[in-house]
Motif scaffolding. Structure first.
Motif, PDB file in Angstrom:
ATOM      1  N   LYS A  30     126.229 -24.872 104.779  1.00  0.00           N
ATOM      2  CA  LYS A  30     125.562 -23.946 105.690  1.00  0.00           C
ATOM      3  C   LYS A  30     124.616 -24.728 106.595  1.00  0.00           C
ATOM      4  O   LYS A  30     123.820 -25.540 106.123  1.00  0.00           O
ATOM      5  N   GLY A  31     124.727 -24.479 107.903  1.00  0.00           N
ATOM      6  CA  GLY A  31     123.889 -25.169 108.871  1.00  0.00           C
ATOM      7  C   GLY A  31     122.831 -24.255 109.450  1.00  0.00           C
ATOM      8  O   GLY A  31     122.525 -23.195 108.894  1.00  0.00           O
ATOM      9  N   ASP A  32     122.291 -24.662 110.582  1.00  0.00           N
ATOM     10  CA  ASP A  32     121.273 -23.871 111.255  1.00  0.00           C
ATOM     11  C   ASP A  32     121.871 -22.569 111.764  1.00  0.00           C
ATOM     12  O   ASP A  32     122.916 -22.575 112.420  1.00  0.00           O
ATOM     13  N   ALA A  33     121.224 -21.460 111.453  1.00  0.00           N
ATOM     14  CA  ALA A  33     121.758 -20.138 111.791  1.00  0.00           C
ATOM     15  C   ALA A  33     121.835 -19.884 113.295  1.00  0.00           C
ATOM     16  O   ALA A  33     122.656 -19.101 113.749  1.00  0.00           O
ATOM     17  N   THR A  34     121.006 -20.570 114.054  1.00  0.00           N
ATOM     18  CA  THR A  34     120.971 -20.321 115.488  1.00  0.00           C
ATOM     19  C   THR A  34     121.844 -21.278 116.286  1.00  0.00           C
ATOM     20  O   THR A  34     122.674 -20.838 117.077  1.00  0.00           O
ATOM     21  N   ALA A  35     121.673 -22.552 116.070  1.00  0.00           N
ATOM     22  CA  ALA A  35     122.315 -23.515 116.971  1.00  0.00           C
ATOM     23  C   ALA A  35     123.048 -24.652 116.263  1.00  0.00           C
ATOM     24  O   ALA A  35     123.293 -25.679 116.871  1.00  0.00           O
ATOM     25  N   GLY A  36     123.399 -24.489 115.019  1.00  0.00           N
ATOM     26  CA  GLY A  36     124.085 -25.563 114.311  1.00  0.00           C
ATOM     27  C   GLY A  36     125.476 -25.835 114.852  1.00  0.00           C
ATOM     28  O   GLY A  36     126.167 -24.936 115.309  1.00  0.00           O
ATOM     29  N   ALA A  37     125.868 -27.102 114.817  1.00  0.00           N
ATOM     30  CA  ALA A  37     127.230 -27.477 115.179  1.00  0.00           C
ATOM     31  C   ALA A  37     128.174 -26.960 114.093  1.00  0.00           C
ATOM     32  O   ALA A  37     127.749 -26.693 112.961  1.00  0.00           O
ATOM     33  N   ILE A  38     129.467 -26.812 114.436  1.00  0.00           N
ATOM     34  CA  ILE A  38     130.432 -26.243 113.489  1.00  0.00           C
ATOM     35  C   ILE A  38     131.625 -27.178 113.363  1.00  0.00           C
ATOM     36  O   ILE A  38     132.238 -27.556 114.362  1.00  0.00           O
ATOM     37  N   LEU A  39     131.928 -27.520 112.109  1.00  0.00           N
ATOM     38  CA  LEU A  39     133.066 -28.361 111.779  1.00  0.00           C
ATOM     39  C   LEU A  39     134.035 -27.516 110.966  1.00  0.00           C
ATOM     40  O   LEU A  39     133.631 -26.854 110.014  1.00  0.00           O
ATOM     41  N   LEU A  40     135.299 -27.495 111.387  1.00  0.00           N
ATOM     42  CA  LEU A  40     136.330 -26.741 110.663  1.00  0.00           C
ATOM     43  C   LEU A  40     137.271 -27.689 109.960  1.00  0.00           C
ATOM     44  O   LEU A  40     137.689 -28.690 110.532  1.00  0.00           O
ATOM     45  N   VAL A  41     137.613 -27.327 108.728  1.00  0.00           N
ATOM     46  CA  VAL A  41     138.651 -28.030 107.993  1.00  0.00           C
ATOM     47  C   VAL A  41     139.790 -27.016 107.848  1.00  0.00           C
ATOM     48  O   VAL A  41     139.622 -25.981 107.209  1.00  0.00           O
ATOM     49  N   ILE A  42     140.917 -27.300 108.487  1.00  0.00           N
ATOM     50  CA  ILE A  42     142.071 -26.404 108.464  1.00  0.00           C
ATOM     51  C   ILE A  42     143.006 -26.869 107.353  1.00  0.00           C
ATOM     52  O   ILE A  42     143.444 -28.020 107.345  1.00  0.00           O
TER      53      ILE A  42
END
Length: 112
Positions: A30-42
């Motif tokens: 879990k990252g920053d609720a407002t502006a965290g970057a997002i990494l997806l593992v498909i």
């Protein structure tokens, strides 16, 4: 500049959309609720298919950009990559999506 959906809300929408189609989704970090970057593992059938990061294109639209270790099948490579990224950016979200439709849904939710 246009309003952007907060990272936490985006992740929530992505998880709900994936689960609504019968796929799986799990927040690995879990990252920053407002502006965290997002990494997806498909993942499909237990095999990592792609590692993607949400980035802004030249028009200010979100896109998924391939990232991650060169060989995600090497034991521990993906975990090491995620750990390294989280040490550098503790606000980073890491989401695993599992299912045949994962990439399509990620693109759909991102507005791609």
């Amino acid at each position: 500049m246009s309003e952007r959906l907060a990272a936490g809300l985006f992740v929530s929408a992505l998880v709900r959309r994936m689960e609504a189609t019968g796929g799986g989704a799990m927040v690995l970090a879990k990252g920053d609720a407002t502006a965290g970057a997002i990494l997806l593992v498909i993942v499909e059938r237990g095999q990592t298919q792609a590692v993607l990061e949400r980035t802004l294109d030249e028009r200010g639209r979100y896109r998924w950009t391939a990232t991650g270790p060169a060989d995600v099948d090497t034991p521990g490579a993906l975990a090491e990559y995620i750990d390294r990224r989280r040490r550098f950016d503790p606000d980073l979200w890491v989401i695993e999506l599992e299912g045949a439709e994962a990439r399509r849904i990620a693109d759909e939710v991102a507005g791609a």
